[in-house]
Design a protein around this motif. Structure first.
Motif, PDB file in Angstrom:
ATOM      1  N   CYS A  77       3.654 -26.088  29.335  1.00 29.57           N
ATOM      2  CA  CYS A  77       5.103 -25.961  28.779  1.00 29.57           C
ATOM      3  C   CYS A  77       4.955 -24.756  27.669  1.00 29.57           C
ATOM      4  CB  CYS A  77       5.307 -27.377  28.077  1.00 29.57           C
ATOM      5  SG  CYS A  77       6.800 -27.535  27.125  1.00 29.57           S
ATOM      6  N   GLU A 109       8.422 -20.754  24.582  1.00 37.78           N
ATOM      7  CA  GLU A 109       9.655 -20.043  25.126  1.00 37.78           C
ATOM      8  C   GLU A 109       9.908 -20.577  26.594  1.00 37.78           C
ATOM      9  OE1 GLU A 109      12.062 -18.694  23.137  1.00 37.78           O
ATOM     10  OE2 GLU A 109      10.711 -18.734  21.338  1.00 37.78           O
ATOM     11  N   PRO A 110      10.990 -21.372  26.781  1.00 39.09           N
ATOM     12  CA  PRO A 110      11.417 -22.117  27.907  1.00 39.09           C
ATOM     13  C   PRO A 110      11.366 -20.875  29.089  1.00 39.09           C
ATOM     14  CG  PRO A 110      12.725 -23.135  26.447  1.00 39.09           C
ATOM     15  CD  PRO A 110      11.910 -21.931  25.619  1.00 39.09           C
ATOM     16  N   VAL A 166      13.010 -20.249  32.114  1.00 39.41           N
ATOM     17  CA  VAL A 166      13.988 -20.883  32.932  1.00 39.41           C
ATOM     18  C   VAL A 166      14.986 -19.893  33.197  1.00 39.41           C
ATOM     19  CG1 VAL A 166      13.943 -22.980  31.677  1.00 39.41           C
ATOM     20  CG2 VAL A 166      15.678 -21.143  31.145  1.00 39.41           C
ATOM     21  N   CYS A 185      19.793 -27.725  35.982  1.00 37.89           N
ATOM     22  CA  CYS A 185      18.653 -28.529  35.763  1.00 37.89           C
ATOM     23  C   CYS A 185      18.112 -28.948  37.352  1.00 37.89           C
ATOM     24  CB  CYS A 185      18.882 -29.516  34.953  1.00 37.89           C
ATOM     25  SG  CYS A 185      19.029 -29.300  33.086  1.00 37.89           S
ATOM     26  N   HIS A 196      16.299 -26.308  38.855  1.00 36.51           N
ATOM     27  CA  HIS A 196      14.960 -25.914  38.402  1.00 36.51           C
ATOM     28  C   HIS A 196      13.982 -27.137  38.987  1.00 36.51           C
ATOM     29  CE1 HIS A 196      17.048 -23.395  35.386  1.00 36.51           C
ATOM     30  NE2 HIS A 196      15.747 -22.742  35.161  1.00 36.51           N
ATOM     31  N   ALA A 211      14.568 -27.744  25.645  1.00 37.53           N
ATOM     32  CA  ALA A 211      13.426 -28.113  25.299  1.00 37.53           C
ATOM     33  C   ALA A 211      12.926 -29.420  26.262  1.00 37.53           C
ATOM     34  CB  ALA A 211      13.138 -28.404  23.905  1.00 37.53           C
ATOM     35  N   ASN A 240      12.293 -27.924  29.774  1.00 41.33           N
ATOM     36  CA  ASN A 240      10.969 -27.228  29.642  1.00 41.33           C
ATOM     37  C   ASN A 240       9.802 -28.122  29.782  1.00 41.33           C
ATOM     38  OD1 ASN A 240       9.424 -24.711  29.056  1.00 41.33           O
ATOM     39  ND2 ASN A 240       9.218 -25.131  27.218  1.00 41.33           N
TER      40      ASN A 240
END
Length: 227
Positions: free
Chosen positions: A96, A99-100, A102, A108, A111, A156, A159
């Protein structure tokens, strides 16, 4: 009953210690080149850092900003190559980053599907894990929302959920609290405790530790070395 020699006892203890290690870094060094020629110079960030994680252990890695915490984390996950030293990991690794990582135009749900393929998860395993993570972290209502429409707190959560998706043996978290409200912060520690009980190792990087009693050990990173 056959007695054991001192050498045999020592060897047995060594073998047990090795078997109980899921991540080990030894003598890790890393330097960066700074500036432009002819004034370019080398700045050493890590000077022989060591780290070991055992199953079910929750460890904090703390140090001042610029101490090399994130550099060490990137080396542990293979995103950076050390100048010297070794890193070994037993089992699956979850990461993790601060900084995500993505994709703005993906939802979502998309992802989860994308990362599940990268992890090699079956469709059934991915669906079960996704449902549990949505429920645990409380962001199922954003399942169809694109990443660029999410608040910092929900981003977050996504992530963290993507790092947890494959149920890794070793979970590495770089400043995971950023963007969490109090309720999510408590849920986060519930997840960490569940992983401890399941024999999973967790490494949490932060520039400070507020709840020291939640950790099994705190490792300090100073001047490029761990203590």
């Amino acid at each position: 009953m056959e007695s054991m020699t001192p050498d045999a006892v020592t060897r047995q203890a060594f073998d047990a210690a090795v078997a109980a290690t899921v991540l080990e870094a030894s003598g890790v060094e890393k330097s960066y080149r700074r500036g432009i020629w002819p004034l370019r110079r080398s700045q050493q960030v890590l000077r022989g850092a060591d780290l070991r994680l055992a199953p079910g252990e929750v460890v904090g890695l703390v140090g001042e900003n610029g101490s090399g915490k994130s550099t060490l984390m990137k080396i542990l996950v293979g995103a950076l190559t050390p100048d010297a030293g070794t890193v070994s990991v037993a089992g699956k690794l979850g990461y993790c980053p601060q900084e995500p990582v993505v994709y703005e135009r993906l939802t979502c749900d998309e992802h989860f599907e994308l990362f599940a393929r990268a992890y090699g998860l079956s469709a059934d395993s991915e669906h079960r894990a996704r449902r549990d993570l949505y429920e645990t972290l409380g962001f199922e209502r954003y399942a169809g929302s694109r990443a660029d429409q999410l608040s910092g707190g929900t981003l977050a959560k996504l992530n963290l959920a993507l790092a947890l998706l494959p149920d890794p043996d070793v979970l590495l978290l770089d400043e995971p609290y950023a963007g969490f409200d109090w309720d999510t912060y408590l849920k986060f520690w519930q997840l960490v405790e569940q992983r401890r009980q399941a024999g999973r190792a967790v490494l949490i990087i932060s520039h400070f530790v507020a709840d020291e009693e939640r950790f099994d050990r705190i490792v300090q990173l100073r001047e490029g070395r761990t203590t």
